[in-house]
Design a protein around this motif. Structure first.
Motif, PDB file in Angstrom:
ATOM      1  N   PRO A 232      12.027  11.271  -1.564  1.00  9.50           N
ATOM      2  CA  PRO A 232      10.977  11.883  -2.362  1.00  9.50           C
ATOM      3  C   PRO A 232      10.637  11.019  -3.566  1.00  9.50           C
ATOM      4  CG  PRO A 232      13.072  12.961  -2.744  1.00  9.50           C
ATOM      5  CD  PRO A 232      13.286  11.979  -1.638  1.00  9.50           C
ATOM      6  N   GLY A 233       9.444  11.152  -4.030  1.00 15.66           N
ATOM      7  CA  GLY A 233       9.041  10.392  -5.197  1.00 15.66           C
ATOM      8  C   GLY A 233       7.563  10.111  -5.165  1.00 15.66           C
ATOM      9  N   PRO A 234       6.982   9.849  -6.322  1.00 19.20           N
ATOM     10  CA  PRO A 234       5.539   9.647  -6.377  1.00 19.20           C
ATOM     11  C   PRO A 234       5.075   8.351  -5.740  1.00 19.20           C
ATOM     12  CG  PRO A 234       6.534   9.259  -8.520  1.00 19.20           C
ATOM     13  CD  PRO A 234       7.607   9.772  -7.618  1.00 19.20           C
ATOM     14  N   VAL A 235       5.933   7.336  -5.650  1.00 22.97           N
ATOM     15  CA  VAL A 235       5.501   6.037  -5.148  1.00 22.97           C
ATOM     16  C   VAL A 235       5.280   6.062  -3.643  1.00 22.97           C
ATOM     17  CG1 VAL A 235       6.162   3.620  -4.952  1.00 22.97           C
ATOM     18  CG2 VAL A 235       6.603   4.854  -7.052  1.00 22.97           C
ATOM     19  N   VAL A 236       6.095   6.796  -2.895  1.00 18.73           N
ATOM     20  CA  VAL A 236       5.997   6.796  -1.434  1.00 18.73           C
ATOM     21  C   VAL A 236       4.648   7.334  -0.981  1.00 18.73           C
ATOM     22  CG1 VAL A 236       7.001   7.745   0.675  1.00 18.73           C
ATOM     23  CG2 VAL A 236       8.479   6.923  -1.122  1.00 18.73           C
ATOM     24  N   GLN A 237       4.058   8.267  -1.722  1.00 17.84           N
ATOM     25  CA  GLN A 237       2.754   8.799  -1.317  1.00 17.84           C
ATOM     26  C   GLN A 237       1.645   7.768  -1.447  1.00 17.84           C
ATOM     27  OE1 GLN A 237       1.789  12.282  -3.655  1.00 17.84           O
ATOM     28  NE2 GLN A 237       3.679  12.090  -4.746  1.00 17.84           N
ATOM     29  N   ASP A 238       1.851   6.728  -2.241  1.00 21.81           N
ATOM     30  CA  ASP A 238       0.844   5.700  -2.451  1.00 21.81           C
ATOM     31  C   ASP A 238       0.909   4.587  -1.410  1.00 21.81           C
ATOM     32  OD1 ASP A 238       0.314   7.135  -4.746  1.00 21.81           O
ATOM     33  OD2 ASP A 238       1.555   5.855  -6.005  1.00 21.81           O
ATOM     34  N   VAL A 239       1.888   4.642  -0.508  1.00 22.67           N
ATOM     35  CA  VAL A 239       2.148   3.555   0.432  1.00 22.67           C
ATOM     36  C   VAL A 239       2.050   4.082   1.858  1.00 22.67           C
ATOM     37  CG1 VAL A 239       3.842   1.841   1.151  1.00 22.67           C
ATOM     38  CG2 VAL A 239       3.722   2.515  -1.238  1.00 22.67           C
ATOM     39  N   ARG A 240       1.432   3.275   2.729  1.00 24.46           N
ATOM     40  CA  ARG A 240       1.402   3.650   4.152  1.00 24.46           C
ATOM     41  C   ARG A 240       1.326   2.400   5.012  1.00 24.46           C
ATOM     42  NH1 ARG A 240      -4.136   5.104   6.375  1.00 24.46           N
ATOM     43  NH2 ARG A 240      -5.532   3.850   5.125  1.00 24.46           N
ATOM     44  N   VAL A 241       1.773   2.549   6.242  1.00 27.46           N
ATOM     45  CA  VAL A 241       1.675   1.470   7.220  1.00 27.46           C
ATOM     46  C   VAL A 241       0.390   1.708   7.999  1.00 27.46           C
ATOM     47  CG1 VAL A 241       2.714   0.408   9.247  1.00 27.46           C
ATOM     48  CG2 VAL A 241       4.165   1.163   7.369  1.00 27.46           C
ATOM     49  N   THR A 242      -0.505   0.740   7.975  1.00 24.12           N
ATOM     50  CA  THR A 242      -1.807   0.909   8.636  1.00 24.12           C
ATOM     51  C   THR A 242      -1.862   0.281  10.022  1.00 24.12           C
ATOM     52  OG1 THR A 242      -2.665  -1.071   7.542  1.00 24.12           O
ATOM     53  CG2 THR A 242      -3.041   1.051   6.448  1.00 24.12           C
ATOM     54  N   ALA A 243      -0.943  -0.629  10.319  1.00 26.16           N
ATOM     55  CA  ALA A 243      -0.932  -1.260  11.640  1.00 26.16           C
ATOM     56  C   ALA A 243       0.483  -1.708  11.980  1.00 26.16           C
ATOM     57  CB  ALA A 243      -1.878  -2.456  11.690  1.00 26.16           C
ATOM     58  N   CYS A 244       0.788  -1.683  13.250  1.00 22.29           N
ATOM     59  CA  CYS A 244       2.087  -2.130  13.742  1.00 22.29           C
ATOM     60  C   CYS A 244       1.824  -2.860  15.057  1.00 22.29           C
ATOM     61  CB  CYS A 244       3.002  -0.928  13.943  1.00 22.29           C
ATOM     62  SG  CYS A 244       4.696  -1.353  14.351  1.00 22.29           S
ATOM     63  N   ARG A 245       2.109  -4.149  15.080  1.00 20.51           N
ATOM     64  CA  ARG A 245       1.787  -4.935  16.270  1.00 20.51           C
ATOM     65  C   ARG A 245       2.872  -5.983  16.509  1.00 20.51           C
ATOM     66  NH1 ARG A 245       0.195  -9.783  14.252  1.00 20.51           N
ATOM     67  NH2 ARG A 245      -0.622  -9.787  12.151  1.00 20.51           N
ATOM     68  N   VAL A 246       2.862  -6.532  17.684  1.00 16.71           N
ATOM     69  CA  VAL A 246       3.769  -7.627  18.032  1.00 16.71           C
ATOM     70  C   VAL A 246       2.949  -8.908  18.041  1.00 16.71           C
ATOM     71  CG1 VAL A 246       5.308  -8.573  19.784  1.00 16.71           C
ATOM     72  CG2 VAL A 246       5.250  -6.111  19.395  1.00 16.71           C
ATOM     73  N   ASP A 247       3.386  -9.887  17.258  1.00 14.53           N
ATOM     74  CA  ASP A 247       2.700 -11.174  17.213  1.00 14.53           C
ATOM     75  C   ASP A 247       2.854 -11.850  18.578  1.00 14.53           C
ATOM     76  OD1 ASP A 247       1.414 -13.403  15.691  1.00 14.53           O
ATOM     77  OD2 ASP A 247       3.283 -14.416  16.272  1.00 14.53           O
ATOM     78  N   PRO A 248       1.751 -12.250  19.224  1.00 13.35           N
ATOM     79  CA  PRO A 248       1.849 -12.802  20.578  1.00 13.35           C
ATOM     80  C   PRO A 248       2.579 -14.142  20.650  1.00 13.35           C
ATOM     81  CG  PRO A 248      -0.425 -12.873  19.801  1.00 13.35           C
ATOM     82  CD  PRO A 248       0.369 -12.155  18.758  1.00 13.35           C
ATOM     83  N   VAL A 249       2.572 -14.907  19.582  1.00 14.40           N
ATOM     84  CA  VAL A 249       3.207 -16.222  19.610  1.00 14.40           C
ATOM     85  C   VAL A 249       4.718 -16.116  19.341  1.00 14.40           C
ATOM     86  CG1 VAL A 249       3.239 -18.509  18.539  1.00 14.40           C
ATOM     87  CG2 VAL A 249       1.067 -17.337  18.905  1.00 14.40           C
TER      88      VAL A 249
END
Length: 144
Positions: A45-62
């Motif tokens: 919990p905490g105010p900072v976590v609400q300001d952060v999100r993961v927008t993409a998750c991918r595997v680098d092809p190389v």
């Protein structure tokens, strides 16, 4: 058995009880203070976590490494600053077992502005789809 022996036994029982209290009281306080009913998969919990999100998750092809794109929005009521975000990489959204983690520092986040960074994870197996999420986030001191 004389009165002296009983007296020493009483002292011994008292000392053992006191030693047990000194050992187990801090442990009990730690468990109580840590809030044992919190879901371990949820971010702290905490105010900072609400300001952060993961927008993409991918595997680098190389490189076959998993990459999580992190987005931080600066708080309007705070000054500019940096954030350190811990990104977790798993093969499914549900928590289970040990997950890989990586840190990413996102510097210079102005109030109300959105900045992005990438967290580079481990080499990912070809047959699985990765899941990325925020494990923790905290403000970092500005260094010049």
């Amino acid at each position: 058995m004389g009165a002296t022996a009983l007296k020493w036994q009483g002292w011994l029982v008292g000392l053992v009880g006191l030693a047990g209290l000194l050992v187990f009281a801090p442990l009990g306080l730690y468990v109580w203070a840590s809030g044992g009913d919190r879901d371990p998969a949820a971010p702290p919990p905490g105010p900072v976590v609400q300001d952060v999100r993961v927008t993409a998750c991918r595997v680098d092809p190389v490189s076959r490494r998993v990459v999580g794109v992190v987005e931080v929005t600066g708080r309007p009521d705070a000054g500019p600053g940096s954030y350190v975000v811990t990104v977790e990489f798993r093969d499914r959204e549900e928590a289970g077992g040990r997950a890989a983690q990586a840190l990413v520092k996102i510097p210079g986040v102005a109030p109300g502005a959105t900045e992005r960074g990438e967290a580079l994870g481990p080499v990912w197996p070809p047959a699985t789809v990765p899941w990325c999420g925020v494990a923790a986030a905290e403000p970092a001191p500005e260094t010049r």
